[in-house]
Design a protein around this motif. Structure first.
Motif, PDB file in Angstrom:
ATOM      1  N   MET A 160       0.815  -1.213   0.000  1.00 19.62           N
ATOM      2  CA  MET A 160       0.000   0.000   0.000  1.00 19.62           C
ATOM      3  C   MET A 160       0.842   1.253   0.000  1.00 19.62           C
ATOM      4  SD  MET A 160      -3.112  -0.701   2.670  1.00 19.62           S
ATOM      5  CE  MET A 160      -2.002  -0.919   4.072  1.00 19.62           C
ATOM      6  N   SER A 161       2.054   1.182   0.510  1.00 21.57           N
ATOM      7  CA  SER A 161       2.885   2.363   0.676  1.00 21.57           C
ATOM      8  C   SER A 161       3.369   2.897  -0.660  1.00 21.57           C
ATOM      9  CB  SER A 161       4.072   2.044   1.582  1.00 21.57           C
ATOM     10  OG  SER A 161       4.788   0.937   1.087  1.00 21.57           O
ATOM     11  N   ILE A 162       3.938   4.095  -0.623  1.00 20.59           N
ATOM     12  CA  ILE A 162       4.341   4.791  -1.837  1.00 20.59           C
ATOM     13  C   ILE A 162       5.411   4.003  -2.583  1.00 20.59           C
ATOM     14  CG2 ILE A 162       5.294   6.932  -2.760  1.00 20.59           C
ATOM     15  CD1 ILE A 162       4.341   8.314  -0.223  1.00 20.59           C
ATOM     16  N   GLY A 163       5.204   3.869  -3.886  1.00 22.54           N
ATOM     17  CA  GLY A 163       6.189   3.184  -4.716  1.00 22.54           C
ATOM     18  C   GLY A 163       5.575   2.740  -6.019  1.00 22.54           C
ATOM     19  N   GLY A 164       6.336   2.824  -7.080  1.00 18.88           N
ATOM     20  CA  GLY A 164       5.841   2.423  -8.388  1.00 18.88           C
ATOM     21  C   GLY A 164       6.358   1.061  -8.783  1.00 18.88           C
ATOM     22  N   GLY A 165       6.184   0.755 -10.077  1.00 14.30           N
ATOM     23  CA  GLY A 165       6.709  -0.501 -10.593  1.00 14.30           C
ATOM     24  C   GLY A 165       6.032  -1.727 -10.031  1.00 14.30           C
ATOM     25  N   GLY A 166       4.753  -1.620  -9.658  1.00  9.16           N
ATOM     26  CA  GLY A 166       4.053  -2.782  -9.102  1.00  9.16           C
ATOM     27  C   GLY A 166       4.652  -3.220  -7.783  1.00  9.16           C
ATOM     28  N   LYS A 167       4.974  -2.260  -6.929  1.00 10.55           N
ATOM     29  CA  LYS A 167       5.673  -2.533  -5.675  1.00 10.55           C
ATOM     30  C   LYS A 167       5.010  -3.654  -4.871  1.00 10.55           C
ATOM     31  CE  LYS A 167       7.091  -0.369  -1.322  1.00 10.55           C
ATOM     32  NZ  LYS A 167       7.026   0.865  -0.490  1.00 10.55           N
ATOM     33  N   GLY A 168       5.769  -4.705  -4.623  1.00 12.55           N
ATOM     34  CA  GLY A 168       5.315  -5.803  -3.783  1.00 12.55           C
ATOM     35  C   GLY A 168       4.271  -6.704  -4.408  1.00 12.55           C
ATOM     36  N   SER A 169       3.967  -6.530  -5.696  1.00 18.89           N
ATOM     37  CA  SER A 169       2.856  -7.261  -6.299  1.00 18.89           C
ATOM     38  C   SER A 169       3.214  -8.726  -6.555  1.00 18.89           C
ATOM     39  CB  SER A 169       2.413  -6.591  -7.602  1.00 18.89           C
ATOM     40  OG  SER A 169       3.463  -6.561  -8.540  1.00 18.89           O
ATOM     41  N   LEU A 170       2.230  -9.586  -6.322  1.00 19.05           N
ATOM     42  CA  LEU A 170       2.427 -11.020  -6.522  1.00 19.05           C
ATOM     43  C   LEU A 170       1.082 -11.733  -6.575  1.00 19.05           C
ATOM     44  CD1 LEU A 170       4.626 -13.365  -6.536  1.00 19.05           C
ATOM     45  CD2 LEU A 170       3.977 -13.677  -4.133  1.00 19.05           C
ATOM     46  N   PRO A 171       0.813 -12.462  -7.664  1.00 20.32           N
ATOM     47  CA  PRO A 171      -0.350 -13.343  -7.654  1.00 20.32           C
ATOM     48  C   PRO A 171       0.051 -14.644  -6.967  1.00 20.32           C
ATOM     49  CG  PRO A 171       0.684 -13.386  -9.808  1.00 20.32           C
ATOM     50  CD  PRO A 171       1.496 -12.442  -8.965  1.00 20.32           C
ATOM     51  N   VAL A 172      -0.706 -15.080  -5.987  1.00 19.77           N
ATOM     52  CA  VAL A 172      -0.284 -16.229  -5.193  1.00 19.77           C
ATOM     53  C   VAL A 172      -1.485 -17.098  -4.835  1.00 19.77           C
ATOM     54  CG1 VAL A 172      -0.422 -14.863  -3.055  1.00 19.77           C
ATOM     55  CG2 VAL A 172       1.007 -16.916  -3.120  1.00 19.77           C
ATOM     56  N   SER A 173      -1.278 -18.400  -4.875  1.00 20.26           N
ATOM     57  CA  SER A 173      -2.389 -19.324  -4.645  1.00 20.26           C
ATOM     58  C   SER A 173      -2.198 -20.219  -3.433  1.00 20.26           C
ATOM     59  CB  SER A 173      -2.601 -20.207  -5.889  1.00 20.26           C
ATOM     60  OG  SER A 173      -1.403 -20.877  -6.229  1.00 20.26           O
ATOM     61  N   ASP A 174      -1.068 -20.087  -2.724  1.00 25.89           N
ATOM     62  CA  ASP A 174      -0.918 -20.892  -1.513  1.00 25.89           C
ATOM     63  C   ASP A 174      -0.481 -20.016  -0.345  1.00 25.89           C
ATOM     64  OD1 ASP A 174       2.284 -21.555  -1.001  1.00 25.89           O
ATOM     65  OD2 ASP A 174       1.800 -21.158  -3.103  1.00 25.89           O
ATOM     66  N   TYR A 175      -0.959 -20.377   0.817  1.00 22.78           N
ATOM     67  CA  TYR A 175      -0.777 -19.568   2.016  1.00 22.78           C
ATOM     68  C   TYR A 175       0.697 -19.413   2.391  1.00 22.78           C
ATOM     69  CZ  TYR A 175      -0.758 -18.203   6.912  1.00 22.78           C
ATOM     70  OH  TYR A 175      -0.497 -17.561   8.098  1.00 22.78           O
ATOM     71  N   GLU A 176       1.466 -20.501   2.326  1.00 25.03           N
ATOM     72  CA  GLU A 176       2.862 -20.457   2.772  1.00 25.03           C
ATOM     73  C   GLU A 176       3.687 -19.471   1.953  1.00 25.03           C
ATOM     74  OE1 GLU A 176       1.147 -23.199   2.223  1.00 25.03           O
ATOM     75  OE2 GLU A 176       0.938 -23.958   4.289  1.00 25.03           O
ATOM     76  N   THR A 177       3.497 -19.503   0.628  1.00 19.98           N
ATOM     77  CA  THR A 177       4.232 -18.570  -0.230  1.00 19.98           C
ATOM     78  C   THR A 177       3.842 -17.128   0.079  1.00 19.98           C
ATOM     79  OG1 THR A 177       4.355 -20.217  -1.998  1.00 19.98           O
ATOM     80  CG2 THR A 177       4.718 -17.916  -2.621  1.00 19.98           C
ATOM     81  N   ALA A 178       2.546 -16.901   0.279  1.00 20.94           N
ATOM     82  CA  ALA A 178       2.073 -15.546   0.589  1.00 20.94           C
ATOM     83  C   ALA A 178       2.644 -15.063   1.918  1.00 20.94           C
ATOM     84  CB  ALA A 178       0.548 -15.532   0.632  1.00 20.94           C
ATOM     85  N   TYR A 179       2.652 -15.953   2.900  1.00 19.06           N
ATOM     86  CA  TYR A 179       3.188 -15.591   4.216  1.00 19.06           C
ATOM     87  C   TYR A 179       4.656 -15.202   4.105  1.00 19.06           C
ATOM     88  CZ  TYR A 179       4.764 -15.995   9.051  1.00 19.06           C
ATOM     89  OH  TYR A 179       5.319 -15.738  10.275  1.00 19.06           O
ATOM     90  N   ASP A 180       5.450 -16.024   3.415  1.00 25.85           N
ATOM     91  CA  ASP A 180       6.884 -15.739   3.277  1.00 25.85           C
ATOM     92  C   ASP A 180       7.114 -14.437   2.505  1.00 25.85           C
ATOM     93  OD1 ASP A 180       7.513 -18.050   4.625  1.00 25.85           O
ATOM     94  OD2 ASP A 180       7.854 -19.244   2.822  1.00 25.85           O
TER      95      ASP A 180
END
Length: 356
Positions: A160-180
């Protein structure tokens, strides 16, 4: 002659604007470059160049004001969200030096540089947007998968914080990967999960003046530059841009701008992604700055930086405004590293390239 100080000098964002201003047929523009990166400055072809601290530095305000006192430009234009956000907080000091700028009010800037705040504005205005959940802890993350995962079980994460280039973006389908992903980015309370939309996107770059829409142009993209380097495939840098017009995109683009500002002023670049029903959902507004592909429109015949300059310095609106999608559909802007961008069409490409 107009003297303009342009920040982010040497970057793709600022280079396009500088090139547009150099195409100005009404007057010669003297362009002064400022940046926190000395190597970007060396690449830039500005009349003079100034190295400033990063806009998050405590010294930024003092150094920028000193630069303005030395150069005494007629106008300043910021080409980075973070820098605009910082400088807007001492805008009165800039204006007291006699330097003009055409930017939105501080509340609008704050809303747009924080994506969750703009999402709430879109939703309250009645615009179709993907559902969002702020990820404060593991419970929120589990709830996001349950409520937003849908049939595919996939959510979209981003910062959510300021930043371009798709900051922090990730499509993810499993909880463990999202958590990490969130944990490694120290992103608890900063990341938001959203419903996953399609890969089809469209942008609507608009210029407003005291609440009046002056010009707007739609554009699609056929891929991101260096997409393989980003886990989500989103880098924020368009590789191939395509002029595109659609009344629905125009309508939603206008509503998105009015949702965040009662009196839009300056540059509002609305990013939209299509949902499964073919409706473009606004995902963010790039506020106060032009897209990196703004020279694309200028080469096609719509020079938005020059229009901005004329509005800011001379209160001069272009004849025939507003211009809504004045460029023909299907113009292509192809970009690559260490080569000049090319304005062309599919017809030109097909006529020049032979397939074996």
């Amino acid at each position: 002659m107009a003297k303009i100080l342009l920040t982010g000098a040497g970057s793709a964002q600022a280079t396009g604007v500088a090139n547009c201003l150099s195409m100005d047929k009404s007057e010669k523009n003297e362009i002064i470059g400022a940046s926190c990166d000395k190597y970007d400055l060396m690449l830039s072809r500005f009349d003079r160049k100034y190295l400033l601290p990063h806009s998050t530095s405590k010294e930024y305000e003092e150094k920028l004001l000193n630069c303005l006192k030395i150069e005494k430009p007629d106008m300043i234009h910021f080409q980075h969200d973070r820098e605009l956000y910082s400088a807007s907080r001492f805008r009165e000091k800039i204006e007291n030096l006699g330097v003009k700028m055409l930017i939105p009010d501080n509340e609008t800037i704050d809303t747009c540089v924080h994506k969750y705040k703009s999402w709430k504005k879109f939703k309250a205005y009645g615009i179709k947007v993907p559902e969002n959940i702020i990820i404060n802890d593991e419970t929120d993350l589990k709830r996001a998968f349950e409520e937003l995962g849908g049939k595919k079980g996939t959510i979209w994460l981003r910062a959510m914080s300021i930043g371009g280039g798709g900051k922090g973006s990730l499509p993810v389908s499993d909880y463990e990967t999202a958590y990490d992903w969130i944990n490694n980015a120290n992103g608890w309370c900063d990341f938001v999960a959203a419903e996953l939309l399609t890969k089809e996107t469209v942008t609507w770059l608009s210029l407003w003046y005291k609440g009046e829409l002056i010009a707007a142009q739609g554009r699609k993209r056929a891929g991101w530059a260096h997409s393989a380097l980003a886990p989500s495939g989103v880098t924020g840098v368009t590789r191939i841009g395509i002029t595109y017009s659609n009344p629905l995109v125009d309508e939603i683009g206008k509503k998105a701008c009015l949702a965040v500002s009662e009196c839009p002023n300056g540059v509002y670049g609305v990013d939209m992604t299509y949902d499964d029903n073919g409706i473009p959902n606004p995902t963010e507004i790039n506020i106060g700055r032009f897209f990196t592909t703004v020279e694309f429109f200028a080469q096609g015949g719509l020079n938005l930086p020059v229009i901005l300059k004329d509005l800011c310095l001379y209160d001069k609106k272009p004849d025939g405004a507003p211009f809504i999608n004045p460029l023909q559909d299907g113009l292509l802007w192809i970009r690559g590293m260490d080569t000049k961008p090319l304005l062309t069409t599919e017809e030109n490409i097909n006529s020049e390239i032979k397939e074996i």
